[in-house]
Design an enzyme around this catalytic site. Sequence first.
Site, short mmCIF file in Angstrom:
data_model
loop_
_atom_site.label_atom_id
_atom_site.label_comp_id
_atom_site.label_asym_id
_atom_site.label_seq_id
_atom_site.Cartn_x
_atom_site.Cartn_y
_atom_site.Cartn_z
N THR A 1 11.68 -8.39 -10.75
CA THR A 1 11.11 -9.72 -10.94
C THR A 1 9.80 -9.85 -10.16
O THR A 1 9.74 -9.51 -8.98
CB THR A 1 12.11 -10.80 -10.48
OG1 THR A 1 13.31 -10.62 -11.24
CG2 THR A 1 11.57 -12.20 -10.68
N SER B 1 -3.76 -3.13 -0.60
CA SER B 1 -2.66 -3.89 -0.02
C SER B 1 -3.12 -5.29 0.38
O SER B 1 -4.23 -5.46 0.89
CB SER B 1 -2.12 -3.14 1.20
OG SER B 1 -1.15 -3.92 1.85
N ASN C 1 -8.20 4.71 8.27
CA ASN C 1 -7.68 3.56 9.00
C ASN C 1 -7.82 3.69 10.51
O ASN C 1 -7.77 2.70 11.23
CB ASN C 1 -6.22 3.30 8.63
CG ASN C 1 -5.37 4.55 8.69
OD1 ASN C 1 -5.69 5.56 8.06
ND2 ASN C 1 -4.30 4.50 9.44
N CYS D 1 1.42 3.07 12.79
CA CYS D 1 2.53 3.89 12.32
C CYS D 1 2.82 5.04 13.27
O CYS D 1 3.89 5.62 13.23
CB CYS D 1 2.22 4.44 10.94
SG CYS D 1 1.46 3.21 9.91
N HIS E 1 -1.98 -7.47 2.78
CA HIS E 1 -2.02 -7.96 4.17
C HIS E 1 -3.16 -7.38 4.99
O HIS E 1 -3.36 -7.78 6.13
CB HIS E 1 -0.67 -7.73 4.86
CG HIS E 1 -0.37 -6.32 5.23
ND1 HIS E 1 -0.50 -5.85 6.52
CD2 HIS E 1 0.05 -5.26 4.51
CE1 HIS E 1 -0.16 -4.58 6.56
NE2 HIS E 1 0.19 -4.19 5.35
N GLY F 1 0.81 -1.22 0.00
CA GLY F 1 0.00 0.00 0.00
C GLY F 1 0.84 1.27 0.00
O GLY F 1 0.54 2.23 -0.73
N SER F 2 1.89 1.28 0.79
CA SER F 2 2.73 2.48 0.87
C SER F 2 3.38 2.76 -0.49
O SER F 2 3.44 3.91 -0.93
CB SER F 2 3.82 2.32 1.93
OG SER F 2 3.24 2.11 3.19
C1 LIG Z 1 -1.90 -0.08 6.00
C2 LIG Z 1 -2.21 1.13 5.21
C3 LIG Z 1 -1.31 1.61 4.22
C4 LIG Z 1 0.03 0.98 4.01
O1 LIG Z 1 -0.06 -0.27 3.40
P1 LIG Z 1 1.22 -1.25 3.46
O2 LIG Z 1 0.86 -2.38 2.57
O3 LIG Z 1 1.35 -1.66 4.90
O4 LIG Z 1 2.39 -0.48 2.98
C5 LIG Z 1 -1.68 2.72 3.51
N1 LIG Z 1 -2.86 3.32 3.69
C6 LIG Z 1 -3.75 2.89 4.61
C7 LIG Z 1 -5.05 3.60 4.75
C8 LIG Z 1 -3.46 1.79 5.40
O5 LIG Z 1 -4.32 1.37 6.31
#
Ligand SMILES: *Cc1c(COP(=O)(O)O)cnc(C)c1O
Length: 395
Positions: free
Chosen positions: A238, A200, A152, A326, A202, A72-73
């Site tokens: 890759t 993302s 979040n 975070c 996870h 996600g980041s």
């Molecule tokens: C967790 C999260 C991210 C970051 O995603 P990662 O896969 O952990 O880098 C970005 N934005 C929001 C809203 C999130 O909850």
Amino acid sequence: MESYIYLDNAATTKMKPEVFAAMKPFFEEQYANPASAYGFAGKVNSFVDEARDEVADFLGAKSREIYFTGGGSESDNWALKGVAEANRKKGNHIITSKIEHHAILHTCEYLEENGWEVTYLDVDENGFVDLQQLEEAIRPETILISIMFANNEIGTIQPVKEIGRIAHEHNVLFHTDAVQAYGHVPIDVEELNIDLLSASGHKIYGPKGVGILYVRTGVKIHSFIHGGAQERGRRAGTSNVPGIVGFAKATKLAKEHMQEDGAKEEQLRDYFIAKVQEEIPFALLNGDPKRRLPNNISFCFQFIEGESLLMLLDQKKIYGSSGSACTSGSLDPSHVLLAIGRPHEIAHGSLRLTLSDETSKEELDVVAEELAQIVDRLRSMSPLYEDFMKKEKTA
Ligand SMILES: *Cc1c(COP(=O)(O)O)cnc(C)c1O
């Protein structure tokens, strides 16, 4: 493993056994580099194609509009930096909100240091951006609006469709960080006027370190990682085949179970919120009571510290969060809680509990009971609370 209650699913989720099973052959047997020229590799590549189709279908997008990333980041960084750089001739102005994830906010700060201008929109007490303020913030040099789909920390779901409509009326691109919403609420990029979208693995019972960026055909965006021709030359490296296959499997499971799981979580969420509001005085619900993620519970408990609360819950093997994974470790209160107007001292007393599809009513009953006791205990040690109660009595 001894028993515990995990309520931090906005930080990360436990991978589904089905997802793990789908990924496993791509470590052990189908390990070829999908970009190689022989049949063994071509077979692996066909699974990457299939994964892309699965994700595209889920979003109402075309397969060629889905790019696999490292999470996600990365998707957020790419969307902002890539669009900013590719559209520099048109303008240097970006609009976002004050309650975005740090992957957005810190990227915006970086862009500001490098000549871009960023407007950070306020939100109201429930966490909504104001559509009129958004429209007024648009200038001739505005190139991008980036507003998260769902927050979040407090779970508020933005009026995404209207934001996209306003963006398009002004010929501005619209990106949404949908990391918390993807797989939890229905998303159709056409219907919702979305040009770019981050998600993302996870956060949806899939693997860590893999995500997607949806990029609408025709959107000008620079490549993010330069190198080989993977991901249509825009995100070299890759392919993370097990991750990509896992992401797609998690998406497929979400497609099948989203509605049912969401309804169940929503019911448990509202049950727990009502229980807390009944049983614990001076508990303030954060975020909109209705337009919020089905699995998000967020409170501020007056007169106590969220960190102490978490510690004592931890001792009972109850795992929650004080806002965002975070920001924990820093002593500043959450920027999201400050933005919805919580004063510093109240923002410090926050607790976020995020449910999974496996969370049970029994677990939530245990948590509610422990929570009430812990809040009571912490308040009994709080001089602020003592003062307050004295004043109440004499008033
Ligand atoms: C967790 C999260 C991210 C970051 O995603 P990662 O896969 O952990 O880098 C970005 N934005 C929001 C809203 C999130 O909850």
